[in-house]
Design an enzyme around this catalytic site. Structure first.
Site, PDB file in Angstrom:
ATOM      1  N   ASP A  50       0.851  -1.191   0.000  1.00 43.42           N
ATOM      2  CA  ASP A  50       0.000   0.000   0.000  1.00 43.42           C
ATOM      3  C   ASP A  50       0.884   1.237   0.000  1.00 43.42           C
ATOM      4  OD1 ASP A  50      -2.450   1.379   0.036  1.00 43.42           O
ATOM      5  OD2 ASP A  50      -2.451   1.531   2.218  1.00 43.42           O
ATOM      6  N   ASP A  92       3.265   1.901   8.204  1.00 42.65           N
ATOM      7  CA  ASP A  92       1.981   1.230   7.984  1.00 42.65           C
ATOM      8  C   ASP A  92       2.108   0.030   7.043  1.00 42.65           C
ATOM      9  OD1 ASP A  92      -0.635   0.528   8.064  1.00 42.65           O
ATOM     10  OD2 ASP A  92      -1.422   2.366   7.188  1.00 42.65           O
TER      11      ASP A  92
END
Length: 335
Positions: A205, A223
């Site tokens: 991502d 993340d």
């Protein structure tokens, strides 16, 4: 992966006393009364503070999204990267030596707080820095396989997401055939592009908001929730400020930095538009999971309406045509 009502209840009833007590117990530190909820669409994340002033961030993972084994593999990857002094934020070891804690079915982890800011537009030197960072990450990522994380491919992840959408009850019956047809056409069209491609552990991502800039230091990649086994180009194309044709200079700089640490297969440029189509489907399924978990989605106001699905189906058709035109082939051969 099924979750119990009790596990879901624990996740939604997290409060200051419970969270502060858990972290003090499992990390073996004393905390102040700071308890600041942070934005997160999926998990529950809170900023805390130790008595010595050092900041902490505790993340409670939404039950049912990832297995314990998959979360451990994310933590293992972060630990490998941190050991190689790659700028990521790895979870702290708890008193039992593990990085993943569990409270009555809810998994959690504690991270050191690292301030920083997102950069909306990178200069030439920063594109080189990002390329070097991703090259280092992928050089570690290919050292071993993940057994519990999804494999990013049209016949695996995209097919599973389509099946989920059709079974979710969030696609109106009258639009299901058209959605199913266009996604199956995309899968059939792009499946040959993925043949023979060896997936590695990647971020998954990798958009600009998942890089934070700390003055005097390099970029941090944050993340890793969506860590997958996938093609390295997935972590490249999402950073571009447009299509490959419109971002020739940026891609050239990225690859110059990237290949300082790892060779990049330029043939994989043909995967960019297929991966973009897969991203469309991934996002639809992500929103559907949000609705199933919370009874709402905080991202798309009209999600689930006839108008929403009509637009998404039209966008998928447009993307399918772009794939068939081979939009990235010529520019990819030039780089």
């Amino acid at each position: 992966m099924q979750i119990t009502q009790y596990e879901d209840h624990i996740f939604h009833d997290l409060g200051p006393d419970l969270v502060l007590g858990l972290v003090e117990k499992h990390l073996g530190v004393e905390l102040t009364n700071l308890f600041r909820p942070l934005n997160s669409y999926i998990n529950r994340v809170y900023e805390l503070e130790q008595d010595d002033g050092n900041g902490l961030v505790v993340k409670f993972y939404r039950p049912g999204r990832w297995s314990t084994e998959a979360l451990k593999e994310e933590h293992e990857f972060l630990a490998e990267l941190a050991t190689e002094e790659i700028p990521v934020i790895a979870p702290l070891p708890l008193k039992n030596g593990e990085t993943l804690g569990n409270h009555e079915g809810a998994n959690f982890a504690v991270f050191p707080k690292r301030g920083g800011r997102s950069v909306d537009e990178f200069d030439d030197e920063q594109w080189l820095q990002l390329g070097r960072l991703l090259g280092r990450v992928h050089a570690i990522g290919e050292r071993k396989q993940s057994r519990s994380r999804p494999i990013m491919s049209p016949t695996e992840s995209t097919r599973q997401q389509l099946d989920y959408l059709l079974a979710s009850g969030q696609v109106p019956p009258e639009t299901q055939p058209a959605l199913k047809r266009v996604i199956e056409e995309i899968i059939a069209e792009i499946e040959p592009v993925f043949e023979g491609v060896q997936p590695i552990r990647i971020h998954g991502d990798c958009h600009f908001a998942n890089f934070i800039y700390r003055p005097g230091e390099s970029f941090y990649l944050i993340d890793f929730d969506d860590m997958v086994m996938g093609p390295p180009v997935q972590d490249i194309w999402m950073l571009l400020p447009g299509t490959l044709e419109d971002a020739f200079v940026e891609m050239d700089l990225l690859l110059e930095g990237y290949e300082t640490f790892r060779r990049f297969d330029r043939r994989s440029f043909r995967m960019i538009e297929p991966l973009r189509a897969m991203r469309f489907v991934h996002y639809m399924a992500w929103c559907a999971h949000q609705v199933a978990a919370d009874g709402m989605t905080r991202v798309v106001d009209d999600f689930g309406t006839h108008a929403y699905w009509s637009k998404e189906i039209a966008d998928l058709h447009d993307q399918l045509e772009r794939i068939r035109e081979g939009a990235a082939d010529n520019i990819g051969n030039m780089l």
